[in-house]
Design a protein around this motif. Structure first.
Motif, PDB file in Angstrom:
ATOM      1  N   UNK A   8      -5.166 -15.203  19.032  1.00  0.00           N
ATOM      2  CA  UNK A   8      -4.789 -14.323  17.936  1.00  0.00           C
ATOM      3  C   UNK A   8      -6.030 -13.963  17.140  1.00  0.00           C
ATOM      4  N   UNK A   9      -6.235 -12.663  16.930  1.00  0.00           N
ATOM      5  CA  UNK A   9      -7.356 -12.206  16.105  1.00  0.00           C
ATOM      6  C   UNK A   9      -6.819 -11.363  14.963  1.00  0.00           C
ATOM      7  N   UNK A  10      -7.224 -11.676  13.768  1.00  0.00           N
ATOM      8  CA  UNK A  10      -6.864 -10.807  12.641  1.00  0.00           C
ATOM      9  C   UNK A  10      -7.681  -9.529  12.741  1.00  0.00           C
ATOM     10  N   UNK A  11      -7.006  -8.400  12.565  1.00  0.00           N
ATOM     11  CA  UNK A  11      -7.698  -7.115  12.672  1.00  0.00           C
ATOM     12  C   UNK A  11      -6.956  -6.079  11.828  1.00  0.00           C
ATOM     13  N   UNK A  12      -7.681  -5.354  11.012  1.00  0.00           N
ATOM     14  CA  UNK A  12      -7.084  -4.351  10.122  1.00  0.00           C
ATOM     15  C   UNK A  12      -5.857  -4.916   9.400  1.00  0.00           C
ATOM     16  N   UNK A  13      -5.986  -6.094   8.878  1.00  0.00           N
ATOM     17  CA  UNK A  13      -4.952  -6.800   8.104  1.00  0.00           C
ATOM     18  C   UNK A  13      -3.766  -7.278   8.947  1.00  0.00           C
ATOM     19  N   UNK A  14      -3.642  -6.753  10.166  1.00  0.00           N
ATOM     20  CA  UNK A  14      -2.589  -7.227  11.070  1.00  0.00           C
ATOM     21  C   UNK A  14      -3.160  -8.258  12.028  1.00  0.00           C
ATOM     22  N   UNK A  16      -3.901  -9.091  16.389  1.00  0.00           N
ATOM     23  CA  UNK A  16      -3.829  -8.801  17.814  1.00  0.00           C
ATOM     24  C   UNK A  16      -3.599 -10.131  18.520  1.00  0.00           C
ATOM     25  N   UNK A  60      -6.997  -6.059  28.037  1.00  0.00           N
ATOM     26  CA  UNK A  60      -8.023  -6.177  26.999  1.00  0.00           C
ATOM     27  C   UNK A  60      -8.810  -4.900  26.710  1.00  0.00           C
ATOM     28  N   UNK A  63      -7.676  -2.505  23.968  1.00  0.00           N
ATOM     29  CA  UNK A  63      -7.571  -3.210  22.691  1.00  0.00           C
ATOM     30  C   UNK A  63      -8.949  -3.347  22.057  1.00  0.00           C
ATOM     31  N   UNK A  64      -9.958  -3.574  22.905  1.00  0.00           N
ATOM     32  CA  UNK A  64     -11.314  -3.774  22.398  1.00  0.00           C
ATOM     33  C   UNK A  64     -12.056  -2.464  22.141  1.00  0.00           C
ATOM     34  N   UNK A  65     -11.866  -1.480  23.027  1.00  0.00           N
ATOM     35  CA  UNK A  65     -12.743  -0.308  23.011  1.00  0.00           C
ATOM     36  C   UNK A  65     -12.048   0.992  22.617  1.00  0.00           C
ATOM     37  N   UNK A  67     -10.453   2.000  19.887  1.00  0.00           N
ATOM     38  CA  UNK A  67     -10.406   2.448  18.484  1.00  0.00           C
ATOM     39  C   UNK A  67      -8.996   2.860  18.071  1.00  0.00           C
ATOM     40  N   UNK A 273     -15.427   6.055  25.290  1.00  0.00           N
ATOM     41  CA  UNK A 273     -16.021   6.853  24.203  1.00  0.00           C
ATOM     42  C   UNK A 273     -15.192   8.118  23.995  1.00  0.00           C
ATOM     43  N   UNK A 276     -11.894   6.968  22.363  1.00  0.00           N
ATOM     44  CA  UNK A 276     -12.027   6.561  20.965  1.00  0.00           C
ATOM     45  C   UNK A 276     -12.147   7.787  20.061  1.00  0.00           C
TER      46      UNK A 276
ATOM     47  N   UNK B  11     -19.356  11.606  22.373  1.00  0.00           N
ATOM     48  CA  UNK B  11     -18.432  10.809  21.565  1.00  0.00           C
ATOM     49  C   UNK B  11     -18.430  11.347  20.135  1.00  0.00           C
ATOM     50  N   UNK B  12     -17.256  11.574  19.590  1.00  0.00           N
ATOM     51  CA  UNK B  12     -17.120  12.117  18.235  1.00  0.00           C
ATOM     52  C   UNK B  12     -18.041  13.315  18.019  1.00  0.00           C
ATOM     53  N   UNK B  64     -19.701  -0.168  22.079  1.00  0.00           N
ATOM     54  CA  UNK B  64     -18.371  -0.039  22.673  1.00  0.00           C
ATOM     55  C   UNK B  64     -17.250  -0.548  21.778  1.00  0.00           C
ATOM     56  N   UNK B  67     -16.431   0.114  16.628  1.00  0.00           N
ATOM     57  CA  UNK B  67     -15.763   1.180  15.858  1.00  0.00           C
ATOM     58  C   UNK B  67     -16.692   1.781  14.802  1.00  0.00           C
ATOM     59  N   UNK B 268     -10.123 -13.717   8.773  1.00  0.00           N
ATOM     60  CA  UNK B 268     -10.828 -13.018   9.856  1.00  0.00           C
ATOM     61  C   UNK B 268     -11.766 -13.979  10.583  1.00  0.00           C
ATOM     62  N   UNK B 269     -12.017 -13.662  11.866  1.00  0.00           N
ATOM     63  CA  UNK B 269     -12.847 -14.538  12.688  1.00  0.00           C
ATOM     64  C   UNK B 269     -14.218 -13.906  12.972  1.00  0.00           C
ATOM     65  N   UNK B 273     -13.199  -7.618  16.568  1.00  0.00           N
ATOM     66  CA  UNK B 273     -12.012  -7.162  15.833  1.00  0.00           C
ATOM     67  C   UNK B 273     -12.272  -7.247  14.323  1.00  0.00           C
ATOM     68  N   UNK B 277     -12.784  -3.879  11.778  1.00  0.00           N
ATOM     69  CA  UNK B 277     -11.965  -3.724  10.568  1.00  0.00           C
ATOM     70  C   UNK B 277     -12.797  -3.238   9.377  1.00  0.00           C
TER      71      UNK B 277
END
Lengths: 292, 292
Positions: A8-14, A16, A60, A63-65, A67, A273, A276, B11-12, B64, B67, B268-269, B273, B277
């Motif tokens: 479990x990783x905390x991310x953007x207040x929620x 994953x 994964x 979830x990681x790349x 955005x 890229x 994202x 990208x962007x 990657x 973000x 947070x860790x 992630x 954030x």
């Protein structure tokens, strides 16, 4: 079918969370998925967006790349990231190619007996995962569900969505895809996959696993679809994606730009890229329907 | 020292380019870096944010997973992602540990003769890369430069920034860090690294490679620093990061929250992630100074 939380990783207040369970649909193999749960889920079940990944990926990569988590947190929407195939089935030859077998389930239920016990990603994604997650008491409301994906996963998202429209199940409210394989019975990736997984080969595939074929058969039923692809995408250039075929079939069936929007993005390639860059757009598109 | 472009991803609306060159500072070894160039660079040179990565990483991980590119595109700022060490030096034992040697250069110039020819990431980051990039004619304005990083890279960003303030070079306008190693002469990672790379060991390190020591010696010179760390970070819990030591030294030296802001982020860790954030926050912080 009880879920085991692996990380479990905390991310953007929620959070994953990565879960593992023994999948009966995949022939009693262990399978994993990631689930982003936004912080507002503490106040009650939230809508969910299912993300289907492309060839060689696991639960994964996106979830990681991708955005996606920041925009999803902002909208208060969960994202479910399944794997792309069963793992450890031990079917002869299943790890020989990067575009067939392990990491390349193509979101079908195999009918070729060689693969039929394990390669059932269609039922895994559409039936088993919602059931397992709901039974585990996680705060996800599968009555508010949409679906998106990339490349092979874009194929999965489109075909799963279009079949649900055709059958009138209303299981998914909207669909989007990045660089999807949209006419797989006409491209090498799809032809190889379907010839392997399906006893009826390409003819069987045309019935339910080809988005271009499917959109022609909807009889005008309402759809909400967004597709982005990049003109610098080597797989697009090689004719694996064929978005023009899908677009033509949609327009020929009377769908206009409000219902089926296909955007050609100048110079973008097949990578994360690219995804994202347009990820927030896609999340926002789905939020329109998930929060309606 | 001519640059070879290895890859380019749109990208962007901008591009992320990977370059390779033979680094004289790293003992004539090939080294790589990523450079995000926002689309506004077509109208003239843009400010740049240098990102220093943590243990085991390369120039790719944060490009990657961080973000950062979306927020940087929005602000019109380039991001330079160097590698974390020389590669292929062939120094005996350099690949034996994940926290020393390859992937773990600690942004020092080694004085131990065993490492001194190759392990010079300090000069690589602060002198060689700006020179090579400028000479190649890329649209980057190194007179508008800030620096940030993660973990070992947070240590690198803080020490490089604080030394530039101490020496009055004004090379960097602001500094930020995610989960930085802030008092490395007091933690196992730093003690191992400095004992290896520096002939003078920890005493030599205290002079220029320990952010907590450095902030005490600035005599009140103006600084702009933002630090985030997570309370769920296992390396924080193990005493590798010691942000409280840095914060106390800053406050004892008269720096208030406007000049040195250290934020404890609940739960947070140490992962990407966590960084993703707060990435937009950091880019926005630097933009205040880079675009002033």
């Amino acid at each position: 079918m009880s879920l085991e939380k692996i990380s479990s990783n905390k991310v953007f207040e929620g959070e994953l969370n990565k879960y593992k369970f023994k999948s009966s649909v995949l022939g009693d193999l262990d399978t994993q998925f990631n689930l982003f749960i936004p912080v507002n889920a503490k106040r009650g079940p939230v809508p969910v967006l299912v993300y289907l990944s492309g060839l060689t990926c696991t639960e994964d990569n996106a979830a990681q790349k991708g955005s996606f988590l920041g925009p999803a947190a902002k909208e208060g929407i969960a994202i479910l990231f399944p794997d792309t195939s069963p793992r450890g089935a031990g079917v002869e030859g299943e790890t020989d190619s990067w575009d067939f077998g392990v990491g390349a389930g193509f979101y079908v239920d195999a009918t070729n007996p060689k693969y039929a016990k394990h390669y059932n990603m269609l039922t895994h994604v559409t039936v088993e995962l919602p059931k397992v997650i709901t039974e585990a008491g996680l705060p996800i409301d599968f009555s508010r569900q949409s679906i998106f994906g990339h490349s092979m996963g874009g194929h999965g998202a489109l075909t799963i969505y279009l079949n649900s429209i055709r059958k009138g199940t209303k299981q998914y409210r909207s669909c989007s895809a990045f660089a999807p394989i949209t006419n797989p019975t006409n491209c090498p990736w799809g032809q190889k996959a379907f010839s392997g997984y399906l006893q009826g080969g390409l003819e069987e595939a045309k019935e339910q696993y080809d988005a271009t074929e499917l959109i022609s058969k909807l009889g005008g039923k309402s759809v909400h679809i967004l597709v982005d692809y990049g003109t610098g995408d080597n797989f697009y250039q090689q004719g694996q994606l064929l978005p023009e075929n899908f677009l033509k079939a949609a327009r020929d069936s009377g769908y206009d730009e409000v219902q089926v929007r296909v955007r050609s993005q100048d110079g973008y390639d097949h990578s994360y890229y690219f995804m994202s860059t347009f990820g927030a757009d896609h999340i926002h598109f789905h939020a329109n329907f998930l929060k309606a």
